[in-house]
Write an enzyme that holds these catalytic residues in place. Structure first.
Site, PDB file in Angstrom:
ATOM      1  N   THR A 117       0.870  -1.182   0.000  1.00 20.68           N
ATOM      2  CA  THR A 117       0.000   0.000   0.000  1.00 20.68           C
ATOM      3  C   THR A 117       0.903   1.227   0.000  1.00 20.68           C
ATOM      4  O   THR A 117       2.003   1.187   0.532  1.00 20.68           O
ATOM      5  CB  THR A 117      -0.868  -0.017   1.271  1.00 20.68           C
ATOM      6  N   ARG A 146     -15.347  -5.564   0.186  1.00 21.85           N
ATOM      7  CA  ARG A 146     -14.665  -5.155   1.430  1.00 21.85           C
ATOM      8  C   ARG A 146     -13.971  -3.797   1.233  1.00 21.85           C
ATOM      9  O   ARG A 146     -13.283  -3.576   0.258  1.00 21.85           O
ATOM     10  CB  ARG A 146     -13.632  -6.216   1.807  1.00 21.85           C
ATOM     11  N   GLY A 180     -11.336  -1.208   3.092  1.00 25.46           N
ATOM     12  CA  GLY A 180     -10.370  -1.142   4.195  1.00 25.46           C
ATOM     13  C   GLY A 180     -10.303   0.254   4.784  1.00 25.46           C
ATOM     14  O   GLY A 180     -11.199   1.085   4.615  1.00 25.46           O
ATOM     15  N   ASP A 181      -9.198   0.524   5.467  1.00 25.46           N
ATOM     16  CA  ASP A 181      -9.025   1.828   6.117  1.00 25.46           C
ATOM     17  C   ASP A 181      -8.676   2.945   5.125  1.00 25.46           C
ATOM     18  O   ASP A 181      -8.956   4.114   5.384  1.00 25.46           O
ATOM     19  CB  ASP A 181      -7.889   1.739   7.141  1.00 25.46           C
ATOM     20  N   THR A 183      -0.850   2.207   7.139  1.00 24.18           N
ATOM     21  CA  THR A 183      -0.812   0.967   6.357  1.00 24.18           C
ATOM     22  C   THR A 183      -0.869  -0.223   7.317  1.00 24.18           C
ATOM     23  O   THR A 183      -0.545  -0.086   8.486  1.00 24.18           O
ATOM     24  CB  THR A 183       0.460   0.895   5.475  1.00 24.18           C
ATOM     25  N   GLY A 184      -1.278  -1.371   6.792  1.00 24.57           N
ATOM     26  CA  GLY A 184      -1.408  -2.558   7.639  1.00 24.57           C
ATOM     27  C   GLY A 184      -2.797  -3.131   7.449  1.00 24.57           C
ATOM     28  O   GLY A 184      -3.496  -2.771   6.496  1.00 24.57           O
ATOM     29  N   GLY A 233      -6.395  -3.205   7.547  1.00 22.70           N
ATOM     30  CA  GLY A 233      -7.364  -2.128   7.715  1.00 22.70           C
ATOM     31  C   GLY A 233      -8.350  -2.352   8.839  1.00 22.70           C
ATOM     32  O   GLY A 233      -8.789  -1.406   9.501  1.00 22.70           O
TER      33      GLY A 233
HETATM   34  N1  ASP Z   1      -4.448  -0.923   4.862  1.00 24.36           N
HETATM   35  C1  ASP Z   1      -4.716  -1.632   3.642  1.00 24.36           C
HETATM   36  C2  ASP Z   1      -6.080  -2.282   3.745  1.00 24.36           C
HETATM   37  O1  ASP Z   1      -6.395  -2.879   4.762  1.00 24.36           O
HETATM   38  C3  ASP Z   1      -3.692  -2.672   3.304  1.00 24.36           C
HETATM   39  C4  ASP Z   1      -2.242  -2.289   3.518  1.00 24.36           C
HETATM   40  O2  ASP Z   1      -1.927  -1.273   4.099  1.00 24.36           O
HETATM   41  O3  ASP Z   1      -1.373  -3.078   3.096  1.00 24.36           O
HETATM   42  O4  ASP Z   1      -6.806  -2.259   2.788  1.00 24.36           O
END
Ligand code: ASP
Length: 276
Positions: free
Chosen positions: A171, A199, A201-202, A221-222, A224
């Site tokens: 991301t 879905r 995400g964040d 990032t991470g 979500g």
């Molecule tokens: N945060 C992103 C999500 O959950 C994914 C990522 O940061 O790798 O969609």
């Protein structure tokens, strides 16, 4: 001033070197825009577009595929001086979701437009149709699907993340501050591999994936589902607004997320005094 990221997760050395070069290019081009025009929105958009266009990142071209083998991309942008924001979720056939997010911020009264609505707006704004799926993303999808399977998905997905954290890298995000202290944050992603269709995400959720106020900007990032539950980016920006240093704000917010939801997450943030 600009900071960028290329996603949480584990990068192997070879990929890290390639990613680093592109991240540097994104920073350099954004800085050039700041030097010439002092325009933090175009600088942020440009940095993210460069990262979206490189298939090594999980955003734009090369985005990961959902459970049905489709790309559904999320992106957002926000300016801290007037709290205006634009975001797009679940968009499929365009090259640069960050540019569509910017258009939504600047040319509509809304903040977040999703799926078919986003697709339709992209057409209206003249975005060309584009297939962001690459051979490599297709290959990753097939391998992930074989490993996880379709039954008992969530338990397996959690084990899978622990075992293969580098499936979740890529991301992208940027935070820019111009000479007047206007802060702009942005982010773009294909989401998490094998996510359920629809879905979100964040990344397109203002406050969770990105935030900017008059003193601080942040981009997360991470996974979500963890970031959303603590509203991570707004959390950091308001800790800074009410007196914490950027370093302490980031640490406190990540510690809280780890304690409460224990899912992997990272965040970049800077304040307008360029100390973070
Ligand atoms: N945060 C992103 C999500 O959950 C994914 C990522 O940061 O790798 O969609």
């Amino acid at each position: 001033m600009i900071i960028v990221h290329g996603g949480a997760g584990e990068w192997n050395e070879e990929k890290f070197k390639i990613a680093e070069k592109i991240l540097v290019k994104a920073v350099e081009e954004a800085l050039e825009i700041l030097r010439k025009d002092d325009d933090p929105i175009t600088a942020c958009e440009t940095a993210i577009k460069i990262l979206e266009d490189d298939p090594i990142f999980n955003a734009g071209t090369g985005s990961v595929l959902n459970i049905f083998g489709e790309v559904e991309m999320d992106a957002s942008i926000m300016r801290g001086d007037n709290l205006k924001a634009g975001a797009v979720a679940g968009v499929k056939n365009i090259k640069n979701p960050i540019s569509l997010a910017r258009k939504i911020m600047e040319e509509t009264e809304h903040i977040l437009i999703s799926n078919e609505g986003a697709q339709k707006l992209a057409k209206v704004f003249g975005f060309e149709e584009y297939n962001p799926i690459t051979n490599e993303s297709l290959e990753r999808y097939k391998k992930a699907k074989e490993k996880i399977g379709e039954t008992d998905r969530f338990k397996k997905l959690k084990e899978f993340i622990e075992k293969y954290p580098n499936y979740f890298i890529g991301t992208v995000g940027a935070v820019v501050v111009n000479s007047k202290g206007i802060i702009v944050s942005g982010s773009s992603t294909g989401g998490t591999i094998l996510k359920l269709k629809g879905r979100i995400g964040d990344t397109p959720l203002i406050g969770a994936g990105i935030y900017a106020n008059d003193v601080c900007g942040a981009s997360a990032t991470g996974i979500g589902e963890g970031i959303i539950r603590v509203n991570l980016s707004a959390f950091v920006c308001y800790l800074v607004k009410f007196g914490l240093s950027v370093e302490n704000a980031v640490k406190s917010a990540i510690d809280y997320l780890t304690e409460k939801v224990n899912l992997p997450a990272g965040i970049i943030a800077i304040d307008k005094y360029f100390k973070g």
